[in-house]
Design a protein around this motif. Structure first.
Motif, PDB file in Angstrom:
ATOM      1  N   PRO A   1       0.924  -1.109  -0.126  1.00  0.00           N
ATOM      2  CA  PRO A   1       0.161  -0.008  -0.056  1.00  0.00           C
ATOM      3  C   PRO A   1       1.065   1.245  -0.103  1.00  0.00           C
ATOM      4  N   THR A   2       1.788   1.256   0.876  1.00  0.00           N
ATOM      5  CA  THR A   2       2.715   2.309   0.713  1.00  0.00           C
ATOM      6  C   THR A   2       3.428   2.951  -0.498  1.00  0.00           C
ATOM      7  N   ALA A   3       4.094   1.728  -1.282  1.00  0.00           N
ATOM      8  CA  ALA A   3       4.444   2.047  -2.700  1.00  0.00           C
ATOM      9  C   ALA A   3       3.534   2.233  -3.643  1.00  0.00           C
ATOM     10  N   GLU A   4       2.209   1.798  -3.416  1.00  0.00           N
ATOM     11  CA  GLU A   4       1.100   2.477  -4.540  1.00  0.00           C
ATOM     12  C   GLU A   4       0.999   3.735  -4.087  1.00  0.00           C
ATOM     13  N   TYR A   5       0.763   4.187  -2.616  1.00  0.00           N
ATOM     14  CA  TYR A   5       0.550   5.648  -2.298  1.00  0.00           C
ATOM     15  C   TYR A   5       1.651   6.238  -3.214  1.00  0.00           C
ATOM     16  N   ARG A   6       2.861   6.008  -2.885  1.00  0.00           N
ATOM     17  CA  ARG A   6       3.902   6.870  -3.511  1.00  0.00           C
ATOM     18  C   ARG A   6       3.915   7.052  -4.871  1.00  0.00           C
ATOM     19  N   ARG A   7       3.775   5.856  -5.580  1.00  0.00           N
ATOM     20  CA  ARG A   7       3.610   6.072  -7.080  1.00  0.00           C
ATOM     21  C   ARG A   7       2.412   6.876  -7.619  1.00  0.00           C
ATOM     22  N   LEU A   8       1.067   6.531  -6.815  1.00  0.00           N
ATOM     23  CA  LEU A   8       0.107   7.539  -7.421  1.00  0.00           C
ATOM     24  C   LEU A   8       0.197   9.286  -7.183  1.00  0.00           C
ATOM     25  N   ARG A   9       0.707   9.164  -5.907  1.00  0.00           N
ATOM     26  CA  ARG A   9       0.944  10.680  -5.363  1.00  0.00           C
ATOM     27  C   ARG A   9       1.892  11.357  -6.074  1.00  0.00           C
ATOM     28  N   LEU A  10       3.023  10.786  -6.357  1.00  0.00           N
ATOM     29  CA  LEU A  10       3.994  11.493  -7.244  1.00  0.00           C
ATOM     30  C   LEU A  10       3.549  11.636  -8.595  1.00  0.00           C
ATOM     31  N   ALA A  11       2.608  10.868  -9.133  1.00  0.00           N
ATOM     32  CA  ALA A  11       1.817  11.161 -10.411  1.00  0.00           C
ATOM     33  C   ALA A  11       1.030  12.423 -10.254  1.00  0.00           C
ATOM     34  N   MET A  12       0.247  12.331  -9.181  1.00  0.00           N
ATOM     35  CA  MET A  12      -0.646  13.368  -8.824  1.00  0.00           C
ATOM     36  C   MET A  12       0.080  14.685  -8.609  1.00  0.00           C
ATOM     37  N   LEU A  13       1.053  14.837  -8.092  1.00  0.00           N
ATOM     38  CA  LEU A  13       2.027  15.748  -7.654  1.00  0.00           C
ATOM     39  C   LEU A  13       2.411  16.340  -9.143  1.00  0.00           C
ATOM     40  N   ALA A  14       3.096  15.535  -9.965  1.00  0.00           N
ATOM     41  CA  ALA A  14       3.467  16.000 -11.335  1.00  0.00           C
ATOM     42  C   ALA A  14       2.498  16.671 -12.059  1.00  0.00           C
ATOM     43  N   ALA A  15       1.129  16.193 -12.088  1.00  0.00           N
ATOM     44  CA  ALA A  15       0.191  16.536 -12.894  1.00  0.00           C
ATOM     45  C   ALA A  15      -0.400  18.145 -12.298  1.00  0.00           C
ATOM     46  N   GLU A  16      -0.407  18.122 -10.906  1.00  0.00           N
ATOM     47  CA  GLU A  16      -0.689  19.284 -10.161  1.00  0.00           C
ATOM     48  C   GLU A  16       0.479  20.506 -10.596  1.00  0.00           C
ATOM     49  N   ARG A  17       1.798  20.132 -10.524  1.00  0.00           N
ATOM     50  CA  ARG A  17       2.562  21.159 -10.785  1.00  0.00           C
ATOM     51  C   ARG A  17       2.536  21.541 -12.270  1.00  0.00           C
ATOM     52  N   ASP A  18       2.281  20.748 -13.269  1.00  0.00           N
ATOM     53  CA  ASP A  18       2.198  21.099 -14.649  1.00  0.00           C
ATOM     54  C   ASP A  18       0.797  22.106 -14.840  1.00  0.00           C
ATOM     55  N   ALA A  19      -0.137  21.888 -14.027  1.00  0.00           N
ATOM     56  CA  ALA A  19      -1.058  22.926 -14.078  1.00  0.00           C
ATOM     57  C   ALA A  19      -0.630  24.003 -13.514  1.00  0.00           C
ATOM     58  N   VAL A  20      -0.245  24.140 -12.568  1.00  0.00           N
ATOM     59  CA  VAL A  20       0.467  25.516 -11.734  1.00  0.00           C
ATOM     60  C   VAL A  20       1.407  26.070 -12.680  1.00  0.00           C
TER      61      VAL A  20
END
Length: 618
Positions: free
Chosen positions: A465-484
């Protein structure tokens, strides 16, 4: 402009060479020193004369302060007797051992020979730490070497000051003893006072930038007054750093601590790398000066080799003598293998070169003495620095077990989480929203489970679960940064607002990166169990081994169609259930249903146990 370009080239070259040494697992001090030596004979490279004030005032205080901040005051107290023996007794023993050799082979007065002995007596803090980090020694040895290196410079510099005074006139034993007492007492007093003043100041500072600025002044504020009052600036810096490092968790904010350690680690890396490159750059002019000093070349070479041998032999004699006496008289002593490593870890460094430059111009055979200091530095780095890793492997000494460290971290985080959850229960008020309480509980449980997950080896096709959280959250952060960034490029939002939002995203990503670094250090060797926790009757009474009932699967997960992360087994009945990170969490459910208090891991190579009642590891 020429000086600025020279500094940029010096720091840039040192950084690149240190990075290459780390990449290929080679001794950084040795690589940098040899590179400086080669560069000193290149015609285009200017002659570099190291000024002692640059080292003693500019380099030594911040290097010692950085090491002192990370020094455990608890370990220092435990090893105080050994550290005092090495940093005071051994330094004085080496001083007079070398003095006798120099006095015998060179036409110099005994006071000058003692001064030379004091110059080459102290092992280098930077060299010892660099080699210890790379070699993978047991922590007990590394602790002694690092703590010793914090104080031996003070002993050597006081001895050198007394010897220089003796060259100028008569000095009594009482005066020398008084110098040592004043230097040590004055250094400790000034260091403690500066630390107390900085604590009072930093308690009122909440801005990490201001707090780090105050921290950068710390080593110099401690060093300069101590030296002015004829105390030891070295001891003042170390005392101040150890006090501040030990209590930082209580009087500094988290952001300030992170910023401070990041800045000091950067300063340490730059200074350490530059120092050894500068040592190599001294070779040409020192060798030329000694070669044309008028002393017979055979005598010069013989003296250099004899002094190097005396320096390298004095340490084993001092270290092994009490060990052998203790063994002959039946008293407890350190293992011979540990004594062997400590006795061979005597590399010298920049303080030796700076100290020899403090000798007055009227010192007899001064160019020769400067060469002797250089030979000792280069010889110990070459001989001891390169052979020490081989000696550690020959003696089959193991460094810290990453597996056992991971287990200890998980246990400590579990204790911290229990304290945090208990405090949460006490702080809940009638108006506290239930979603807030549940969110806090889940964040704490997730952090603890992440530590336990790193202990096992899950199935290759199943991510934790921790590895999945990191994978998904890093992908989300990359998308959030691109939007900003798209908003930034459009110019629709004020730049300061954008920077604030980007900083928040960076902060969260840096926290995830820290978890990734911990995963990179996940255990590769089997986990050996800790000793039963004191006071836990359940762990003391539970069997160490028991055959599981049925196959190595979680029957509840099989029945419910779930997948598990790691498996745990009840030591009372042999029932196997899945861990807390698994969806079913059946091991805890079994404990609640059966009241069997102790479970153990059944992952390959793991033999640790856990008490659910007392929440203790065994």
């Amino acid at each position: 402009m020429g000086i600025a370009i020279g500094l940029v080239v010096l720091v840039g070259s040192a950084t690149a060479l240190a990075a290459l040494a780390r990449r290929f697992g080679i001794s950084e001090p040795l690589v940098l020193t040899l590179a400086g030596l080669a560069a000193s004979y290149v015609p285009a490279v200017p002659v570099v004369h190291l000024e002692p004030e640059v080292v003693l005032l500019g380099l030594l205080p911040p290097l010692l302060y950085t090491a002192a901040l990370r020094t455990s005051l608890v370990d220092f107290r435990t090893n105080l007797r050994t550290i005092a023996s090495l940093s005071v007794g051994l330094v004085l023993f080496s001083t007079f051992a070398v003095a006798l050799v120099v006095w015998w082979l060179l036409p110099v007065p005994f006071a000058a020979a003692v001064a030379m002995g004091a110059v080459v007596a102290p092992p280098d803090a930077v060299a010892a730490t660099a080699v210890a980090r790379r070699t993978g020694m047991p922590r007990s040895i590394v602790t002694v070497l690092e703590d010793e290196s914090l104080f031996n410079d003070a002993t050597a510099l006081v001895a050198l000051r007394s010897a220089i005074a003796a060259m100028a006139g008569a000095v009594t034993v009482w005066q020398i003893g008084g110098d040592f007492v004043v230097a040590a007492g004055g250094g400790v007093a000034v260091g403690a006072l500066v630390a107390a003043a900085m604590v009072l100041l930093r308690r009122r500072i909440t801005d990490p930038v201001l707090d780090t600025t105050v921290s950068l002044l710390g080593p110099f504020v401690a060093y300069l007054p101590a030296e002015h009052l004829h105390g030891s600036g070295v001891i003042a810096v170390v005392t101040c750093g150890m006090i501040l490092g030990h209590g930082a968790q209580r009087w500094q904010g988290a952001a300030s601590r992170v910023a401070e350690m990041t800045n000091w680690r950067t300063i340490q890396f730059v200074l350490e790398s530059t120092v050894f490159l500068i040592i190599g750059l001294q070779v040409r002019w020192i060798v030329d000066g000694a070669w044309h000093s008028g002393l017979d070349h055979h005598t010069l070479i013989l003296t250099a080799l004899a002094v190097l041998a005396a320096v390298m032999l004095a340490r084993p004699i001092w270290v092994f003598t009490p060990v052998l006496v203790a063994r002959l008289t039946g008293r407890p002593s350190v293992p011979l293998s540990h004594a062997a490593v400590v006795s061979w870890a005597g590399m010298r460094g920049v303080v030796t070169l700076a100290a020899v430059l403090l000798l007055p111009d009227s010192t007899p055979q001064l160019p020769v003495l400067e060469l002797l200091a250089l030979v000792v530095v280069g010889g110990t780095l070459l001989v001891q620095g390169t052979s020490l890793p081989w000696l550690v492997r020959l003696l089959r000494l193991r460094g810290p077990s990453r597996a056992e460290d991971a287990l200890a971290k998980a246990d400590l985080l579990q204790q911290a989480s229990s304290a945090g959850l208990a405090e949460l229960d006490r702080r809940i008020g009638p108006n506290t929203p239930e979603p807030v309480i549940e969110s806090l509980r889940q964040r704490l449980i997730w952090r603890t489970n992440a530590a336990w997950e790193r202990l096992g080896r899950p199935e290759a096709e199943l991510a934790t679960p921790t590895a999945e959280y990191r994978r998904l959250r890093l992908a989300m952060l990359a998308a959030e940064r691109d939007a900003v960034l798209r908003v930034r490029d459009s110019g629709a939002v004020d730049y300061e607002v954008l920077q604030h939002v980007l900083s928040r995203l960076d902060l969260e990503e840096s926290m995830i990166d820290r978890f990734d670094e911990a995963d990179d250090e996940s255990p590769e060797e089997p986990l050996s169990g800790a000793a039963p926790a004191d006071g836990c009757v359940h762990l003391a009474q539970a069997p160490l081994l028991r055959e599981p009932v049925g196959e190595h699967v979680c029957p509840e997960c099989v029945r419910e169609g779930l997948r598990w992360v790691h498996l745990r087994m009840c030591t009372a009945c042999g029932h196997i259930g899945c861990c807390e990170s698994s969806i079913g969490n059946h091991a805890v459910a079994h404990f609640r249903a059966s009241a069997h208090p102790v479970m153990r891991s059944v992952e390959p190579g793991e033999v640790w146990r856990w008490c659910y009642v007392d929440e203790l590891l065994g």
